[in-house]
Motif scaffolding. Structure first.
Motif, PDB file in Angstrom:
ATOM      1  N   TYR A  84       0.314   9.730   7.141  1.00 60.27           N
ATOM      2  CA  TYR A  84       1.228   8.670   6.719  1.00 60.27           C
ATOM      3  C   TYR A  84       1.679   8.834   5.268  1.00 60.27           C
ATOM      4  CZ  TYR A  84      -0.489   6.346  10.947  1.00 60.27           C
ATOM      5  OH  TYR A  84      -0.824   6.040  12.240  1.00 60.27           O
ATOM      6  N   THR A  85       1.594  10.044   4.734  1.00 63.64           N
ATOM      7  CA  THR A  85       1.970  10.293   3.341  1.00 63.64           C
ATOM      8  C   THR A  85       3.355   9.729   3.016  1.00 63.64           C
ATOM      9  OG1 THR A  85       0.639  12.307   3.223  1.00 63.64           O
ATOM     10  CG2 THR A  85       2.428  12.103   1.639  1.00 63.64           C
ATOM     11  N   HIS A 129       0.076   2.819  14.423  1.00 60.19           N
ATOM     12  CA  HIS A 129      -1.330   3.083  14.098  1.00 60.19           C
ATOM     13  C   HIS A 129      -2.213   2.487  15.192  1.00 60.19           C
ATOM     14  CE1 HIS A 129      -5.195   2.958  12.000  1.00 60.19           C
ATOM     15  NE2 HIS A 129      -4.686   3.772  11.095  1.00 60.19           N
ATOM     16  N   VAL A 135       0.839   5.007   0.436  1.00 60.73           N
ATOM     17  CA  VAL A 135      -0.051   6.014   1.006  1.00 60.73           C
ATOM     18  C   VAL A 135       0.218   7.371   0.355  1.00 60.73           C
ATOM     19  CG1 VAL A 135      -0.848   7.117   3.127  1.00 60.73           C
ATOM     20  CG2 VAL A 135      -0.026   4.743   3.187  1.00 60.73           C
ATOM     21  N   HIS A 136      -0.838   8.000  -0.146  1.00 65.53           N
ATOM     22  CA  HIS A 136      -0.688   9.224  -0.924  1.00 65.53           C
ATOM     23  C   HIS A 136      -0.962  10.506  -0.148  1.00 65.53           C
ATOM     24  CE1 HIS A 136      -1.590   6.630  -4.728  1.00 65.53           C
ATOM     25  NE2 HIS A 136      -0.317   6.601  -4.405  1.00 65.53           N
ATOM     26  N   GLN A 137      -1.671  10.400   0.980  1.00 66.10           N
ATOM     27  CA  GLN A 137      -2.017  11.627   1.681  1.00 66.10           C
ATOM     28  C   GLN A 137      -2.253  11.359   3.161  1.00 66.10           C
ATOM     29  OE1 GLN A 137      -5.863  13.185   0.425  1.00 66.10           O
ATOM     30  NE2 GLN A 137      -6.559  11.147  -0.186  1.00 66.10           N
ATOM     31  N   SER A 147       4.241   6.658   2.906  1.00 63.92           N
ATOM     32  CA  SER A 147       4.529   5.345   3.502  1.00 63.92           C
ATOM     33  C   SER A 147       4.415   4.257   2.439  1.00 63.92           C
ATOM     34  CB  SER A 147       3.532   5.030   4.628  1.00 63.92           C
ATOM     35  OG  SER A 147       3.700   5.893   5.725  1.00 63.92           O
ATOM     36  N   PHE A 188      -6.213   5.086   7.380  1.00 64.30           N
ATOM     37  CA  PHE A 188      -5.029   5.946   7.453  1.00 64.30           C
ATOM     38  C   PHE A 188      -5.377   7.406   7.199  1.00 64.30           C
ATOM     39  CE2 PHE A 188      -3.205   1.804   7.134  1.00 64.30           C
ATOM     40  CZ  PHE A 188      -1.991   1.889   7.806  1.00 64.30           C
ATOM     41  N   LYS A 189      -6.662   7.704   7.049  1.00 60.22           N
ATOM     42  CA  LYS A 189      -7.096   9.073   6.803  1.00 60.22           C
ATOM     43  C   LYS A 189      -7.659   9.694   8.080  1.00 60.22           C
ATOM     44  CE  LYS A 189      -8.135   8.189   1.933  1.00 60.22           C
ATOM     45  NZ  LYS A 189      -9.177   8.226   0.871  1.00 60.22           N
ATOM     46  N   LYS A 239      -7.393   1.252   3.627  1.00 60.31           N
ATOM     47  CA  LYS A 239      -6.936   2.545   3.122  1.00 60.31           C
ATOM     48  C   LYS A 239      -7.553   3.697   3.903  1.00 60.31           C
ATOM     49  CE  LYS A 239      -6.538   5.387  -1.030  1.00 60.31           C
ATOM     50  NZ  LYS A 239      -6.653   5.446  -2.506  1.00 60.31           N
ATOM     51  N   SER A 288       6.405   6.592   8.627  1.00 64.82           N
ATOM     52  CA  SER A 288       6.426   6.667   7.170  1.00 64.82           C
ATOM     53  C   SER A 288       7.851   6.641   6.639  1.00 64.82           C
ATOM     54  CB  SER A 288       5.722   7.937   6.704  1.00 64.82           C
ATOM     55  OG  SER A 288       5.871   8.130   5.312  1.00 64.82           O
ATOM     56  N   PHE A 309       0.853  -1.192   0.000  1.00 67.09           N
ATOM     57  CA  PHE A 309       0.000   0.000   0.000  1.00 67.09           C
ATOM     58  C   PHE A 309       0.886   1.239   0.000  1.00 67.09           C
ATOM     59  CE2 PHE A 309      -2.924   2.638   3.016  1.00 67.09           C
ATOM     60  CZ  PHE A 309      -3.331   3.440   1.956  1.00 67.09           C
TER      61      PHE A 309
END
Length: 241
Positions: free
Chosen positions: A87-88, A117, A82-84, A90, A154-155, A151, A190, A80
């Motif tokens: 955890y950006t 987490h 992570v984009h934002q 990661s 993580f937001k 997913k 991250s 995975f």
């Protein structure tokens, strides 16, 4: 065109493991795993259909790549990106293991990369599905629902809604008290996930007590990367992008 890819039957995964070949993409591992002799044909069919369904648009979340084990259909390895959020950037490896009674019971999600987490056990890497699937409904819930929950967890909006009783990592639950401290620890997590030891070293301490993952990353030298990008018809990296 799918926003997130799962390996296609037309891709020669074996070639990526050929002698003296390297790749920037994850490939399946040839490490031996126990063959599941308990699962019924119903379970094996259900798991096969779940994997096939990931090819549908939006079923596989953006930034996730899933590969089933060569030896055991009931074990899937994933990575995975992570984009934002906290955890950006990661790069997190995790595993789904299906019980012999699937779909009556949900798969177990275990992170192989160390990650700070609230829903992830620091000892085992197990991820708590309960906040989203309480209870698990076999005729309603599917693997793509599990992946989208992983997913979403993580937001910020999901982190805000986590209850103390659902936390497998009580220390990480301090997020609700000191957001700045949590953000710093998430950023550190991250950065560690991007380290060479975490990505390329299968004997990294984070793997203690965990199964070896089937997502293998190999570091490329600049000339190897350039040759591969040329072969795939990709342009040069834009440092200013």
């Amino acid at each position: 065109m799918l926003s997130s890819l799962v390996p296609s039957p037309t891709i020669d995964l074996g070639a990526a493991r050929a002698k003296n070949r390297t790749t920037t993409r994850p490939t399946t591992s040839s490490a031996p795993q126990p063959i599941d002799t308990i699962a019924s044909p119903v379970t094996r069919t259900a798991v096969s259909l779940e994997y096939a369904s990931l090819c549908y648009n939006m079923h596989c979340p953006l930034g996730m790549y899933i590969v089933p084990s060569n030896e055991n259909l009931l074990v899937w390895d994933a990575v995975f990106f992570v984009h934002q959020g906290y955890y950006t950037d990661s790069i997190l490896k995790f595993r789904l293991t299906f019980p012999a009674s699937y779909p009556e019971k949900p798969p177990v999600v275990q992170f192989l990369t160390d990650v700070f987490h609230p829903l992830i056990s620091q000892q085992t890497g197990v991820f708590n599905l309960a906040p989203r699937f309480r209870p698990w409904r076999p005729k309603e819930h599917h693997v793509f629902d599990v992946l989208h929950w992983v997913k979403a967890a993580f937001k910020k909006h999901a982190l805000d809604g986590i209850k103390d009783s659902d936390c497998l990592n009580k220390e990480a639950f301090r997020y609700h008290d000191t957001t700045s401290s949590f953000a710093a620890l998430a950023t550190q997590s991250s950065m560690l996930s991007q380290s060479s030891s975490a990505l390329f070293d299968r004997d990294h301490p984070s793997m203690n007590g965990k199964h070896r993952d089937g997502m293998m990353f190999r570091e490329l030298k600049p000339q190897q990367s350039a040759a591969l990008r040329t072969k795939l018809g990709l342009g040069e990296w834009d440092d200013e992008a």
